[in-house]
Scaffold this motif. Structure first.
Motif, short mmCIF file in Angstrom:
data_model
loop_
_atom_site.label_atom_id
_atom_site.label_comp_id
_atom_site.label_asym_id
_atom_site.label_seq_id
_atom_site.Cartn_x
_atom_site.Cartn_y
_atom_site.Cartn_z
N TRP A 85 1.25 37.95 48.66
CA TRP A 85 0.38 39.11 48.53
C TRP A 85 -0.68 38.92 47.47
O TRP A 85 -1.87 39.10 47.70
CB TRP A 85 1.22 40.36 48.17
CG TRP A 85 0.35 41.53 47.79
CD1 TRP A 85 -0.02 41.89 46.53
CD2 TRP A 85 -0.33 42.41 48.68
NE1 TRP A 85 -0.87 42.97 46.57
CE2 TRP A 85 -1.07 43.30 47.89
CE3 TRP A 85 -0.36 42.54 50.08
CZ2 TRP A 85 -1.85 44.32 48.45
CZ3 TRP A 85 -1.14 43.56 50.64
CH2 TRP A 85 -1.87 44.42 49.82
N GLN A 86 -0.22 38.55 46.28
CA GLN A 86 -1.07 38.68 45.09
C GLN A 86 -2.19 37.64 44.96
O GLN A 86 -1.97 36.44 45.10
CB GLN A 86 -0.20 38.60 43.84
CG GLN A 86 -0.90 39.17 42.62
CD GLN A 86 0.09 39.48 41.52
OE1 GLN A 86 1.23 39.02 41.56
NE2 GLN A 86 -0.34 40.24 40.54
N ARG A 87 -3.37 38.15 44.67
CA ARG A 87 -4.56 37.32 44.49
C ARG A 87 -4.29 36.19 43.50
O ARG A 87 -3.66 36.40 42.47
CB ARG A 87 -5.71 38.19 43.97
CG ARG A 87 -7.03 37.47 43.81
CD ARG A 87 -8.08 38.43 43.27
NE ARG A 87 -8.78 39.13 44.34
CZ ARG A 87 -9.77 38.59 45.07
NH1 ARG A 87 -10.18 37.36 44.84
NH2 ARG A 87 -10.37 39.30 46.00
N GLN A 88 -4.71 34.99 43.83
CA GLN A 88 -4.60 33.86 42.90
C GLN A 88 -5.75 32.91 43.20
O GLN A 88 -6.30 32.90 44.30
CB GLN A 88 -3.25 33.18 43.03
CG GLN A 88 -2.85 32.83 44.45
CD GLN A 88 -1.47 32.21 44.52
OE1 GLN A 88 -1.31 31.02 44.28
NE2 GLN A 88 -0.49 33.02 44.87
N PRO A 89 -6.13 32.10 42.20
CA PRO A 89 -7.26 31.20 42.43
C PRO A 89 -6.86 30.10 43.41
O PRO A 89 -5.72 29.65 43.40
CB PRO A 89 -7.55 30.62 41.04
CG PRO A 89 -6.40 30.95 40.18
CD PRO A 89 -5.57 31.99 40.84
N ASN A 90 -7.79 29.69 44.26
CA ASN A 90 -7.61 28.52 45.11
C ASN A 90 -6.49 28.59 46.15
O ASN A 90 -5.98 27.56 46.57
CB ASN A 90 -7.39 27.25 44.26
CG ASN A 90 -8.46 27.11 43.21
OD1 ASN A 90 -9.64 27.37 43.49
ND2 ASN A 90 -8.09 26.74 42.01
N ALA A 91 -6.08 29.79 46.52
CA ALA A 91 -5.10 29.90 47.60
C ALA A 91 -5.35 31.20 48.34
O ALA A 91 -5.69 32.21 47.72
CB ALA A 91 -3.67 29.89 47.04
N PRO A 92 -5.24 31.18 49.67
CA PRO A 92 -5.48 32.42 50.43
C PRO A 92 -4.33 33.39 50.23
O PRO A 92 -3.17 33.00 50.31
CB PRO A 92 -5.54 31.94 51.88
CG PRO A 92 -4.72 30.69 51.91
CD PRO A 92 -4.83 30.07 50.53
N THR A 93 -4.64 34.63 49.92
CA THR A 93 -3.58 35.64 49.77
C THR A 93 -3.96 36.88 50.58
O THR A 93 -5.13 37.07 50.95
CB THR A 93 -3.37 36.05 48.29
OG1 THR A 93 -4.54 36.75 47.84
CG2 THR A 93 -3.12 34.84 47.39
N ILE A 94 -2.96 37.70 50.85
CA ILE A 94 -3.20 38.92 51.63
C ILE A 94 -4.13 39.84 50.83
O ILE A 94 -5.10 40.37 51.38
CB ILE A 94 -1.87 39.67 51.91
CG1 ILE A 94 -0.81 38.74 52.52
CG2 ILE A 94 -2.12 40.89 52.78
CD1 ILE A 94 -1.02 38.34 53.93
N GLN A 95 -3.83 40.00 49.55
CA GLN A 95 -4.67 40.88 48.72
C GLN A 95 -6.13 40.45 48.79
O GLN A 95 -7.03 41.28 49.00
CB GLN A 95 -4.18 40.86 47.27
CG GLN A 95 -4.96 41.82 46.38
CD GLN A 95 -4.57 41.75 44.90
OE1 GLN A 95 -3.72 40.95 44.51
NE2 GLN A 95 -5.19 42.60 44.10
#
Lengths: 253, 253
Positions: free
Chosen positions: B18-28
């Motif tokens: 879920w949670q936004r993070q650099p350099n990886a696709p997330t749902i958020q």
């Protein structure tokens, strides 16, 4: 030489259908490649139904003959070790030599999955036909009942050939709900090309109020593809089971 | 400014959670990107549960605040036009400003899908944990019952933090069969990090005869992650529903 009956489950999304063809991945080619890797020689399989591109199977049946002395259990283990993740061998059984996956079959069960709700269902993409407006379930059920029985199903056949018998005995055509999913089941002794998808497309037109349930009689009587509705998309279709009467062939679960 | 409550379904396979993070696709990030394209300005969403990489949702809830004057229906339409095919917005509702998707939640339902048969299921890959040897369903059901109630669930928490309350009220922990699929359901006021996956991994060890059902009491009492079993894989887990008591918040279907 021993003849084996093979039951397969597959996710058809990445394949151009069952039948081997040049320059496109097919289920038949993938299974034959796994068999060749095990037998160290080319083996040909015969499938009970030639599923279209994108169609799935819970219980496709294929047969092959080999003189490799592996047991049923060894074939099963080796096949699942060699098959890609989207194809699985559920069972391998030695059968009499006269067994033919296609010609010995005397009944097939297909299911078609329709997702009927206002927003798309990401977990069922490539698994069900999404229809956003409410369908008239009762009218579709009534229409499906008109299809059962022995009929000339030419109106539901794509690209008919002169020498093919258009007569099928449809023993079951019904609908059930599972949440927002509508599952249509069709059981017949045989099916014509794209017959299930054409029946589903036509039943959906009944569900949308574009046709009445009783129209099914007219559609059947017309014996012309143009009389029926559109062909439903391949990715909602599942070949569930293939039955054989020969007492020596173990029936599927 | 209006606060909206958003219900989401997604296939988590292609996301790093879920949670936004650099350099990886997330749902958020995917949902915020769709919202930004619609609102023409950056919007931040708050999710009810931070699902791990590969975890799916039938009913994740998120909230966002905006001064763009679109109606609920317009937001829903626009979101589904902008979201990728593996994420869908099921509803958008205007809610009181004090609504917070995470802190206002007072109950969550998770399901875990186990496929228990001798051969793999291609149509459920990335959708269920495949376990090939028969599980003792009765023992697992008995074990699950020991988990219900208000307990310190530290034994089922990954990487606990000192300041987090380990107390949860697990109102439901049960199993049902659907063919070869075993569906485990867990309903609690709150869940600790990877709590469902740790409970499922431990229940599976009971099903495999490696632990007894009554061991669950010892595991709970230990309040140490090492006392419990392995963490079940993410791809069998589904966040099904999030409930809110505030009378002004419409309850989910």
């Amino acid at each position: 030489m021993t003849t084996f009956k093979l039951v397969l489950e597959y996710d058809g999304t990445q394949y151009a259908g069952w039948q081997r063809q040049p320059n496109a991945p097919t289920i038949q080619a993938a299974v034959e490649e796994a068999l060749a890797a095990i037998a160290q020689t080319r083996l040909t399989i015969i499938g009970a139904g030639r599923t279209d591109a994108g169609v799935h199977a819970f219980g496709q049946v294929a047969s092959f003959r080999t003189d490799r002395g592996l047991s049923q259990r060894e074939w099963l283990r080796a096949l699942n070790a060699h098959l890609p993740a989207d194809i699985s061998a559920l069972s391998v059984k030695a059968v009499p030599d006269h067994f033919h996956a296609r010609y010995s079959a005397n009944g097939k069960l297909y299911e078609y999955h329709l997702m009927n709700r206002s927003e798309r269902a990401p977990l069922l993409r490539e698994r069900a036909w999404m229809l956003y407006k409410p369908l008239d379930f009762a009218a579709m059920t009534e229409a499906a009942a008109y299809l059962t029985g022995s009929h000339d199903f030419s109106s539901f056949e794509t690209a008919p050939t002169d020498n093919e018998n258009p007569q099928c005995r449809l023993q079951r055509a019904d609908l059930r709900r599972q949440g927002d999913l509508i599952i249509l089941s069709f059981y017949a002794d045989r099916f014509l090309k794209q017959m299930v998808r054409s029946m589903v497309g036509t039943l959906v037109e009944v569900g949308q109020g574009k046709r009445t349930a009783a129209d099914m009689r007219t559609v059947l009587a017309a014996r012309a593809r143009a009389a029926a509705g559109r062909t439903a998309p391949a990715h909602g279709l599942y070949l569930v089971r293939v039955d054989y009467t020969d007492g020596s062939i173990p029936s599927l679960p």
